[in-house]
Write a protein that holds these residues in place. Structure first.
Motif, mmCIF file in Angstrom:
data_model
loop_
_atom_site.group_PDB
_atom_site.id
_atom_site.type_symbol
_atom_site.label_atom_id
_atom_site.label_comp_id
_atom_site.label_asym_id
_atom_site.label_seq_id
_atom_site.Cartn_x
_atom_site.Cartn_y
_atom_site.Cartn_z
ATOM 1 N N GLN A 104 0.823 -1.213 0.000
ATOM 2 C CA GLN A 104 0.000 0.000 0.000
ATOM 3 C C GLN A 104 0.865 1.275 0.000
ATOM 4 O OE1 GLN A 104 -3.585 -0.392 2.650
ATOM 5 N NE2 GLN A 104 -2.530 -2.250 3.327
ATOM 6 N N LEU A 105 0.624 2.152 0.970
ATOM 7 C CA LEU A 105 1.319 3.436 1.021
ATOM 8 C C LEU A 105 2.509 3.430 1.985
ATOM 9 C CD1 LEU A 105 -1.799 5.809 1.080
ATOM 10 C CD2 LEU A 105 -0.464 5.048 -0.901
ATOM 11 N N ALA A 106 2.880 2.252 2.446
ATOM 12 C CA ALA A 106 3.962 2.175 3.435
ATOM 13 C C ALA A 106 5.329 2.284 2.771
ATOM 14 C CB ALA A 106 3.860 0.857 4.200
ATOM 15 N N TRP A 107 6.256 2.904 3.489
ATOM 16 C CA TRP A 107 7.678 2.864 3.128
ATOM 17 C C TRP A 107 8.462 2.799 4.439
ATOM 18 C CZ3 TRP A 107 10.466 1.785 -0.993
ATOM 19 C CH2 TRP A 107 11.847 1.999 -0.938
ATOM 20 N N THR A 108 9.103 1.664 4.688
ATOM 21 C CA THR A 108 9.743 1.410 5.975
ATOM 22 C C THR A 108 11.251 1.253 5.809
ATOM 23 O OG1 THR A 108 9.616 -1.008 5.814
ATOM 24 C CG2 THR A 108 7.653 0.147 6.646
ATOM 25 N N THR A 109 11.945 1.142 6.935
ATOM 26 C CA THR A 109 13.388 0.888 6.875
ATOM 27 C C THR A 109 13.667 -0.459 6.223
ATOM 28 O OG1 THR A 109 13.307 -0.001 9.133
ATOM 29 C CG2 THR A 109 13.917 2.318 8.878
ATOM 30 N N VAL A 132 -3.660 -2.286 -3.247
ATOM 31 C CA VAL A 132 -4.235 -0.954 -3.478
ATOM 32 C C VAL A 132 -5.739 -0.930 -3.233
ATOM 33 C CG1 VAL A 132 -2.442 -0.153 -5.067
ATOM 34 C CG2 VAL A 132 -4.413 -1.417 -5.961
ATOM 35 N N ASP A 133 -6.363 -2.117 -3.214
ATOM 36 C CA ASP A 133 -7.795 -2.173 -2.915
ATOM 37 C C ASP A 133 -8.093 -1.759 -1.476
ATOM 38 O OD1 ASP A 133 -6.305 -4.691 -2.523
ATOM 39 O OD2 ASP A 133 -8.170 -5.426 -1.629
ATOM 40 N N LYS A 134 -7.052 -1.749 -0.635
ATOM 41 C CA LYS A 134 -7.238 -1.379 0.770
ATOM 42 C C LYS A 134 -6.978 0.108 1.034
ATOM 43 C CE LYS A 134 -6.172 -5.935 2.693
ATOM 44 N NZ LYS A 134 -5.312 -6.674 3.660
ATOM 45 N N ILE A 135 -6.517 0.815 0.007
ATOM 46 C CA ILE A 135 -6.253 2.249 0.175
ATOM 47 C C ILE A 135 -7.577 3.005 0.135
ATOM 48 C CG2 ILE A 135 -5.090 4.272 -0.775
ATOM 49 C CD1 ILE A 135 -2.984 2.404 -1.954
ATOM 50 N N GLU A 136 -7.943 3.647 1.240
ATOM 51 C CA GLU A 136 -9.249 4.304 1.342
ATOM 52 C C GLU A 136 -9.301 5.586 0.511
ATOM 53 O OE1 GLU A 136 -10.305 4.821 5.411
ATOM 54 O OE2 GLU A 136 -10.273 2.666 5.851
ATOM 55 N N LYS A 137 -8.241 6.380 0.579
ATOM 56 C CA LYS A 137 -8.231 7.637 -0.162
ATOM 57 C C LYS A 137 -7.305 7.498 -1.365
ATOM 58 C CE LYS A 137 -9.138 10.452 3.939
ATOM 59 N NZ LYS A 137 -8.657 11.563 4.817
ATOM 60 N N ARG A 138 -7.906 7.253 -2.534
ATOM 61 C CA ARG A 138 -7.116 6.980 -3.732
ATOM 62 C C ARG A 138 -6.257 8.179 -4.149
ATOM 63 N NH1 ARG A 138 -8.337 2.218 -6.471
ATOM 64 N NH2 ARG A 138 -9.049 0.773 -4.874
ATOM 65 N N GLU A 139 -6.670 9.372 -3.745
ATOM 66 C CA GLU A 139 -5.894 10.557 -4.129
ATOM 67 C C GLU A 139 -4.529 10.601 -3.441
ATOM 68 O OE1 GLU A 139 -8.736 11.876 -0.779
ATOM 69 O OE2 GLU A 139 -8.789 10.577 -2.562
ATOM 70 N N THR A 140 -4.335 9.744 -2.404
ATOM 71 C CA THR A 140 -3.029 9.692 -1.719
ATOM 72 C C THR A 140 -2.016 8.854 -2.497
ATOM 73 O OG1 THR A 140 -3.734 7.787 -0.399
ATOM 74 C CG2 THR A 140 -4.079 9.981 0.552
ATOM 75 N N LEU A 142 -1.086 8.997 -5.814
ATOM 76 C CA LEU A 142 -0.210 9.733 -6.736
ATOM 77 C C LEU A 142 0.971 10.399 -6.027
ATOM 78 C CD1 LEU A 142 -2.619 11.310 -9.385
ATOM 79 C CD2 LEU A 142 -0.862 9.564 -9.738
ATOM 80 N N PRO A 143 0.768 11.105 -4.903
ATOM 81 C CA PRO A 143 1.929 11.653 -4.179
ATOM 82 C C PRO A 143 2.894 10.561 -3.718
ATOM 83 C CG PRO A 143 -0.108 12.648 -3.393
ATOM 84 C CD PRO A 143 -0.501 11.527 -4.298
ATOM 85 N N HIS A 144 2.340 9.398 -3.352
ATOM 86 C CA HIS A 144 3.199 8.286 -2.925
ATOM 87 C C HIS A 144 4.052 7.785 -4.090
ATOM 88 C CE1 HIS A 144 4.495 4.985 -0.424
ATOM 89 N NE2 HIS A 144 4.055 4.088 -1.293
ATOM 90 N N LEU A 145 3.433 7.658 -5.260
ATOM 91 C CA LEU A 145 4.184 7.239 -6.455
ATOM 92 C C LEU A 145 5.257 8.259 -6.813
ATOM 93 C CD1 LEU A 145 1.269 5.906 -8.697
ATOM 94 C CD2 LEU A 145 3.007 4.547 -7.524
ATOM 95 N N ASP A 146 4.939 9.520 -6.637
ATOM 96 C CA ASP A 146 5.916 10.575 -6.919
ATOM 97 C C ASP A 146 7.112 10.461 -5.992
ATOM 98 O OD1 ASP A 146 6.676 13.092 -8.285
ATOM 99 O OD2 ASP A 146 6.457 13.930 -6.264
#
Length: 305
Positions: A104-109, A132-140, A142-146
């Motif tokens: 999902q939107l995680a980025w860890t050590t 990605v089906d678990k991501i509630e706010k899809r607009e988040t 694109l910034p994560h991909l960036d």
């Protein structure tokens, strides 16, 4: 089995594709759904996968040899942890494509550690953002991909859901584009390099992990002692190895109920995979310190790279 690939076919492509990432991001689920068949065992418990498992998918002139790997993790307190890290990193040698799986939107050590392991690779690295089906706010997203695009020059970044089979075809097509021109390494109807004995042992271990994940540490192994066909029946005998008497009692359960449940679930999977009636016998044995012993790991077949 006969390899039907024509060496002179200019469209013939083949290569190894390592699926990597930290523990529990969905690597095994991803490979299973790409193949349309369960080869790698899965559970919600991190570090369920211990071995490299090849999954071979041939569609027309393209053969992708996927390598499912254990999750790369930071700490190596025991021999089995060191083994899993070695199995994961050794899978990167000589591969043609890497699929780096994130959750999902995680980025860890731990994700950073995996990225560092990929830094010296010259082959294309495809980033697959899973679940990605678990991501509630899809607009988040694109910034994560960036943000991720600044971490490395990835060949592609593809949001997927392995469980829901979302965007898996675009991922496969992307992998196929990066595979080198080559004759196929395996017969076109082969799906794995692993033996039936190995698959049987993994099925038993999966059921233990799924049923007792919260009660047992990682110190469980399964050793197949008998695997033979008798007419239309496949006879399988397996020993479940644990490190302490208390763990043995947990697996056996009250009057053997838990062990029977594990056996019933494993038998159903075996009959589906091997297309045979299966007689499965399980028993539990204490083998102290096996997860800390390099020699014990090798005796259990954990020296396959």
């Amino acid at each position: 089995m006969t390899d039907t690939t024509r060496p002179q076919d200019p469209d013939s492509r083949c290569g190894f594709v390592a699926i990597v990432g930290r523990p529990n991001v969905g690597k095994s689920t991803l490979m299973n759904h790409i193949l349309g068949q369960k080869l790698s065992i899965t559970s919600r418990k991190p570090q369920t996968t211990r071995h490299q498992v090849l999954g071979i998918k041939t569609i027309g002139p393209v053969q992708a040899v996927y390598v499912d790997t254990p999750g790369m993790h930071e700490e190596e307190p025991r021999a089995i942890n060191r083994y899993m890290n070695k199995a994961a990193t050794s899978a990167l040698k000589g591969v043609d494509v890497v699929v780096f799986v994130l959750d999902q939107l995680a980025w860890t050590t731990a994700d950073e550690l995996v990225l560092e392991k990929l830094s010296s690779l010259k082959c294309p690295v495809i980033l697959a953002i899973n679940k990605v089906d678990k991501i509630e706010k899809r607009e988040t997203l694109l910034p994560h991909l960036d943000m991720l695009s600044r971490k490395r020059d990835f060949a592609e970044m593809i949001p997927v859901s392995a469980l829901r089979q979302t965007n898996l075809l675009p991922l496969e097509e992307c992998v196929g584009r990066f595979l080198p021109q080559s004759v196929h390494f395996y017969p076109d109807d082969q799906i794995t390099d692993r033996s039936e004995r190995f698959m049987a042992s993994e099925m038993v271990r999966e059921k233990i992990t799924r049923q007792l994940g919260a009660e047992l540490p990682y110190s469980v192994a399964v050793e197949i002692e008998e695997f033979k066909h008798d007419g239309k029946t496949l006879h399988v005998s397996a020993v479940i190895l644990v490190e302490r008497e208390g763990q043995k009692k947990i697996i056996i359960g009250d009057k053997g109920d838990r062990l029977r449940s594990i056996g019933q679930d494993a038998r159903i999977d075996m009959e589906r995979m091997f297309d045979n009636k299966v007689m499965l016998r399980l028993w539990v044995k204490v083998k102290r310190g096996w997860a800390d012993s390099e020699r014990a790991l090798k005796s259990l077949g954990m020296n396959d790279f």
